[in-house]
Each structure stands twice: as C-alpha cells, then as structure tokens.
Design a protein around this motif. Structure first.
Motif, PDB file in Angstrom:
ATOM      1  N   UNK A   1       0.838  -1.203   0.000  1.00  0.00           N
ATOM      2  CA  UNK A   1       0.000   0.000   0.000  1.00  0.00           C
ATOM      3  C   UNK A   1       0.872   1.251   0.000  1.00  0.00           C
ATOM      4  N   UNK A   2       1.969   1.212   0.781  1.00  0.00           N
ATOM      5  CA  UNK A   2       2.867   2.362   0.829  1.00  0.00           C
ATOM      6  C   UNK A   2       3.535   2.640  -0.505  1.00  0.00           C
ATOM      7  N   UNK A   3       3.807   1.592  -1.257  1.00  0.00           N
ATOM      8  CA  UNK A   3       4.489   1.740  -2.547  1.00  0.00           C
ATOM      9  C   UNK A   3       3.513   1.752  -3.719  1.00  0.00           C
ATOM     10  N   UNK A   4       2.214   1.948  -3.423  1.00  0.00           N
ATOM     11  CA  UNK A   4       1.190   1.853  -4.447  1.00  0.00           C
ATOM     12  C   UNK A   4       1.397   2.760  -5.640  1.00  0.00           C
ATOM     13  N   UNK A   5       1.791   4.015  -5.404  1.00  0.00           N
ATOM     14  CA  UNK A   5       1.959   4.958  -6.511  1.00  0.00           C
ATOM     15  C   UNK A   5       3.056   4.518  -7.468  1.00  0.00           C
ATOM     16  N   UNK A   6       4.087   3.872  -6.937  1.00  0.00           N
ATOM     17  CA  UNK A   6       5.170   3.379  -7.802  1.00  0.00           C
ATOM     18  C   UNK A   6       4.744   2.117  -8.554  1.00  0.00           C
ATOM     19  N   UNK A   7       3.950   1.278  -7.893  1.00  0.00           N
ATOM     20  CA  UNK A   7       3.505   0.030  -8.524  1.00  0.00           C
ATOM     21  C   UNK A   7       2.615   0.318  -9.725  1.00  0.00           C
ATOM     22  N   UNK A   8       1.788   1.354  -9.617  1.00  0.00           N
ATOM     23  CA  UNK A   8       0.887   1.693 -10.715  1.00  0.00           C
ATOM     24  C   UNK A   8       1.642   2.094 -11.973  1.00  0.00           C
ATOM     25  N   UNK A   9       2.890   2.527 -11.812  1.00  0.00           N
ATOM     26  CA  UNK A   9       3.669   2.973 -12.965  1.00  0.00           C
ATOM     27  C   UNK A   9       4.021   1.824 -13.915  1.00  0.00           C
ATOM     28  N   UNK A  10       4.048   0.580 -13.386  1.00  0.00           N
ATOM     29  CA  UNK A  10       4.431  -0.559 -14.238  1.00  0.00           C
ATOM     30  C   UNK A  10       3.257  -1.075 -15.056  1.00  0.00           C
ATOM     31  N   UNK A  11       2.026  -0.608 -14.763  1.00  0.00           N
ATOM     32  CA  UNK A  11       0.848  -1.084 -15.481  1.00  0.00           C
ATOM     33  C   UNK A  11       0.597  -0.237 -16.718  1.00  0.00           C
ATOM     34  N   UNK A  12       0.132  -0.862 -17.789  1.00  0.00           N
ATOM     35  CA  UNK A  12      -0.226  -0.090 -18.988  1.00  0.00           C
ATOM     36  C   UNK A  12      -1.300   0.949 -18.662  1.00  0.00           C
ATOM     37  N   UNK A  13      -1.120   2.178 -19.132  1.00  0.00           N
ATOM     38  CA  UNK A  13      -2.029   3.277 -18.798  1.00  0.00           C
ATOM     39  C   UNK A  13      -3.437   3.061 -19.337  1.00  0.00           C
ATOM     40  N   UNK A  14      -3.603   2.252 -20.368  1.00  0.00           N
ATOM     41  CA  UNK A  14      -4.919   2.067 -20.974  1.00  0.00           C
ATOM     42  C   UNK A  14      -5.907   1.366 -20.054  1.00  0.00           C
ATOM     43  N   UNK A  15      -5.423   0.757 -18.962  1.00  0.00           N
ATOM     44  CA  UNK A  15      -6.333   0.043 -18.058  1.00  0.00           C
ATOM     45  C   UNK A  15      -6.900   0.932 -16.961  1.00  0.00           C
ATOM     46  N   UNK A  16      -6.234   2.032 -16.644  1.00  0.00           N
ATOM     47  CA  UNK A  16      -6.722   2.996 -15.659  1.00  0.00           C
ATOM     48  C   UNK A  16      -7.126   2.317 -14.348  1.00  0.00           C
ATOM     49  N   UNK A  17      -6.201   1.574 -13.795  1.00  0.00           N
ATOM     50  CA  UNK A  17      -6.435   0.858 -12.547  1.00  0.00           C
ATOM     51  C   UNK A  17      -5.887   1.677 -11.384  1.00  0.00           C
ATOM     52  N   UNK A  18      -6.701   1.858 -10.337  1.00  0.00           N
ATOM     53  CA  UNK A  18      -6.230   2.536  -9.135  1.00  0.00           C
ATOM     54  C   UNK A  18      -5.584   1.557  -8.171  1.00  0.00           C
ATOM     55  N   UNK A  19      -5.134   2.071  -7.040  1.00  0.00           N
ATOM     56  CA  UNK A  19      -4.441   1.214  -6.071  1.00  0.00           C
ATOM     57  C   UNK A  19      -5.422   0.352  -5.285  1.00  0.00           C
ATOM     58  N   UNK A  20      -6.689   0.764  -5.148  1.00  0.00           N
ATOM     59  CA  UNK A  20      -7.645   0.016  -4.323  1.00  0.00           C
ATOM     60  C   UNK A  20      -7.874  -1.412  -4.822  1.00  0.00           C
ATOM     61  N   UNK A  21      -8.166  -1.636  -6.112  1.00  0.00           N
ATOM     62  CA  UNK A  21      -8.358  -3.021  -6.563  1.00  0.00           C
ATOM     63  C   UNK A  21      -7.127  -3.896  -6.342  1.00  0.00           C
ATOM     64  N   UNK A  22      -5.948  -3.327  -6.552  1.00  0.00           N
ATOM     65  CA  UNK A  22      -4.725  -4.105  -6.380  1.00  0.00           C
ATOM     66  C   UNK A  22      -4.485  -4.421  -4.910  1.00  0.00           C
ATOM     67  N   UNK A  23      -4.735  -3.445  -4.035  1.00  0.00           N
ATOM     68  CA  UNK A  23      -4.548  -3.670  -2.595  1.00  0.00           C
ATOM     69  C   UNK A  23      -5.526  -4.733  -2.080  1.00  0.00           C
ATOM     70  N   UNK A  24      -6.752  -4.702  -2.580  1.00  0.00           N
ATOM     71  CA  UNK A  24      -7.737  -5.723  -2.184  1.00  0.00           C
ATOM     72  C   UNK A  24      -7.284  -7.112  -2.606  1.00  0.00           C
ATOM     73  N   UNK A  25      -6.738  -7.210  -3.822  1.00  0.00           N
ATOM     74  CA  UNK A  25      -6.267  -8.502  -4.321  1.00  0.00           C
ATOM     75  C   UNK A  25      -5.086  -9.010  -3.511  1.00  0.00           C
ATOM     76  N   UNK A  26      -4.137  -8.127  -3.196  1.00  0.00           N
ATOM     77  CA  UNK A  26      -2.963  -8.523  -2.419  1.00  0.00           C
ATOM     78  C   UNK A  26      -3.361  -8.942  -1.006  1.00  0.00           C
ATOM     79  N   UNK A  27      -4.304  -8.218  -0.401  1.00  0.00           N
ATOM     80  CA  UNK A  27      -4.759  -8.571   0.952  1.00  0.00           C
ATOM     81  C   UNK A  27      -5.436  -9.938   0.959  1.00  0.00           C
ATOM     82  N   UNK A  28      -6.234 -10.230  -0.073  1.00  0.00           N
ATOM     83  CA  UNK A  28      -6.866 -11.552  -0.173  1.00  0.00           C
ATOM     84  C   UNK A  28      -5.804 -12.648  -0.289  1.00  0.00           C
TER      85      UNK A  28
END
Length: 416
Positions: free
Chosen positions: A308-335
């Motif tokens: 979660x702390x590194x979320x802004x940096x993690x989003x940089x590796x994703x293709x911009x066309x998907x427009x994914x925020x940190x919340x869906x990724x954090x939910x997936x990682x927590x699960x």
C-alpha cells in the motif's frame, strides 16, 4: 546440503514467479482491455477445470509419496501415469463442454477452443507431475520445470506486439506444455512397473489398508477446493456478464497480484506438508504449525503495508490504458495474504489426512461468493467484486483457524 538445496529451490521459484508476473504485464500490453478481460476469465476457468478433473489428487499423492520409500517408485510411477492420463482426458472433455455451455456469450471460435483445450490439459499434467516431484523430495526438478515454462512464456511475449485471445491461449498453452512434459519425463525417469498384475495387487492391498481414510480425504479435500474455486469463478463470470470485459480486465489484473502472493503458500505448503507428514509426534506437529502460522501472518501483514505504501510506484508498471487505481490491487494482495496466513493450518489438517475443517470453511466462503455475485450492484464493478472476494477469504481463514484452535484445545485436554 539441505539448506543449500532449499535456497536454490526458493531462488528458482521466486525467479519463475517474477517472470510470470512480467508475462502478465506483457500480455496486458499486447492485448486490448476487453480481450485481456476475456483471457483472464478463461484462465480462471482453466484453473477450476484442472481442480475438478484432477480430483484434487496432488494433495493425497503428496501425503502418500512423502510417507513412502524409494523401493516402490516404479509401482507408484505406473499408478501416477494412469491418473495423469485420466486427468488430462477428463480435463479436455470438461473444457469442451464448458466452452459451449458454461461461459457467458463471447465472440469465441474454433481457435480459442483448440488452445483452451491444450491450456487446460497441459495445466493438469504440470500440476500432477510437479506435485509428485516435490513429494518425493525432488523440489529442484519441480522448480526448474516451472521456471522453464515461465521463461518460455516471457520470451515469447517479449517479441510479440499484438495478441488476440486465441494467440494468448496458444502461447500460454505451449509454454505450459513444455514445462509439463519435461517434469513428467523427470518424474518417470526411474521407469515404470510393467507387471500390471503386481501393480493392481499392490494398489488393492494399499487401499484395503488405507483406502477408506485416503478415499474420504480425497473426496472431502476435492469438494473443498472445488467449492471455493467455483465461487471465485462464478464471481468473475458474473462480473464479465454484468460489468463487461473492461471490468473483467481490472479484476484480472488484480488477480495477477493475488497470484504473486499465492506463490508463497505454493512454495512453502508442499515443504511443510512433507515435513508434517513425516513427523510422528502430534505435539510437534502443532508446534511447527503454530510457528509457520505466526511467520505467515507476520510476512503477510508486512507485505500488505509495504504494498500500500508503494502503491503509486507500482501503478507505474501497469499499462495506462487500463486505468487501474491502487484500491483493486490492494484488495487482491490482501486476499492473497489471507490465503498465505491460512496455508499452514490447511497443511496441518492435510498431514493428518483430514479435510472436514477445510470443507466446512470452503462451503461458507463459497456461499458468500455465490450469493454476493447474484446482486447486480456488486458484479457491475470490479472493485466491489474484489471486496466481496476479500470478505470470503477472511471468512475462510477465520473458520479454519477456529477449527485448528478447537483441535489444539482438545489435544491439550487429553494430555492432562
């Protein structure tokens, strides 16, 4: 020697997982969001089919092989070869039926069907052969074949600019085929027992001694895995049908981060299962499980905080066309972290050849997933669906931990 072997095994597995994650990013780059969402759903469907058609045999196979010696390896190879053949055949048949009757309406044709059949059949082969290799203590061979598949897939995608759903399935299916065939050759390198009468007599004798326990364990563990995976699959299916392929793509990207975390129980689970299966003192099994559970919880908590702390940096590796925020990724990682925390307690019951607790927990979690997926406001958007999956994982962990505590207290009372 053991620590060196374990270190190499972990290094190979981590590298394979890193390449697998890189492959997902390459797939997302090479496919449109809609196609990637469909591919993610087909991948989840393949996982469900593999669990169904393998009858969850990797777990009882691991328990049996871990307890056995090397003198009977040829006999075991013959039995496993029959299991593998039947599993692949059933996977192909179920995939064929599912392709036409279980999937929501999609623009899929003969090419998608062909490579989907290859993908599911070879996934079943790799799952069974790799599990058997680890159970025999040949973890380096298992890790090497997994790395081979991941490397092949990553290299193939790196030189590809654009992919359709059929082409993505073809590349994935061929990569898995390579690793699965090599792991099978390594597994059967000791040869087969060609005296089928002896094999049959030995198998019947084993089933008479241990058949009822192994059969019941296999049925219950199979039912537990199938129930939970069906719930996850049904949730993703409803999201594709109600929210569209683009929302499915966001869920699929979150799924890949979830899978990255799941490599931890995938690595340590078989090792702990082998260790507990060879431990005779019940008190020592409980102690090892508690230590593993505490370690898994600590690592999971730290991992989620760092992510979660590194979320802004993690989003940089994703293709911009998907427009994914940190919340869906954090939910997936927590699960995924909850599944890692649960793993030692699941392994404890597996080592005791018991699956009642896992079945009960999976039934509760699957009910939450299926009921929640029936509400349109949940499956119209990927983030809401990921929140539902997180709740199901938390319920799964809570129920299994409760069962372990009850067993622990019961065991302590017997000692008094």
């Amino acid at each position: 020697m053991v620590s060196t072997s374990l270190a190499i095994y972990l290094a190979l597995t981590v590298l394979a997982r890193a390449l697998g994650f890189a492959s997902v990013l390459l797939l997302a780059r090479s496919m449109s969001p809609a196609d990637f969402g469909i591919y993610g759903f087909l991948q989840a469907s393949a996982n469900l089919i593999v669990i169904f058609t393998s009858l969850n045999l990797p777990t009882p196979i691991a328990v049996v092989l871990a307890r056995g010696g090397g003198d009977r390896s040829r006999l075991e190879n013959t039995v496993i070869s029959v299991v593998v053949f039947l599993s692949i055949s059933l996977a192909v048949l179920v995939s064929l039926l599912s392709f036409y009757f279980a999937f929501p309406e999609m623009a899929l044709g003969a090419n998608e069907l062909l490579w989907f059949l290859v993908f599911t059949g070879m996934s079943s082969l790799q799952l069974l052969s790799s599990s058997a290799l680890i159970a025999r203590g040949q973890r380096l061979r298992s890790a090497a074949t997994t790395l081979l598949s991941a490397t092949t897939l990553c290299v193939a995608l790196a030189v590809t600019q654009s992919l359709s759903v059929a082409e993505a399935l073809r590349v994935g299916g061929l990569s898995i085929s390579l690793g699965g065939l090599v792991s099978t050759l390594l597994l059967f390198s000791g040869g087969l027992n060609h005296n089928l009468r002896h094999v049959h007599a030995s198998l019947v004798s084993f089933l008479k001694r241990n058949g009822s326990d192994i059969f019941l364990f296999s049925v219950l563990s199979f039912s537990a895995s199938l129930l939970f995976q069906f719930g996850l699959w049904f949730l993703q299916r409803q999201l594709i049908a109600r929210g569209g392929a683009e929302q499915g793509a966001i869920f699929a990207i979150g799924n890949q981060f979830y899978n990255v975390v799941l490599f931890l129980p995938g690595v340590f689970g078989p090792l702990l299962l082998r260790r507990l299966s060879r431990t005779t003192l019940e008190q020592e099994k409980i102690r090892q499980t508690l230590c593993a559970g505490a370690a898994a919880f600590s690592i999971s908590l730290l991992g989620v905080i760092v992510f979660v702390g590194a979320g802004s940096f993690i989003l940089l590796v994703l293709p911009s066309k998907y427009q994914v925020g940190i919340e869906p990724l954090a939910l997936a990682v927590t699960a995924g972290a909850l599944m890692f925390t649960k793993a030692p307690f699941s392994v404890f019951f597996q080592a005791r050849v018991s699956a009642v607790a896992e079945l009960f927990a999976s039934l509760m979690a699957a009910s939450i997933l299926v009921l929640g997926a029936c509400f349109p406001f949940i499956v119209a958007e990927a983030t809401a669906s990921l929140w539902l999956r997180l709740a199901a994982h938390f319920l799964l962990l809570t129920a299994l931990l409760f069962a372990f505590v009850l067993y622990w207290r019961s065991f302590q009372r017997k000692l008094i």
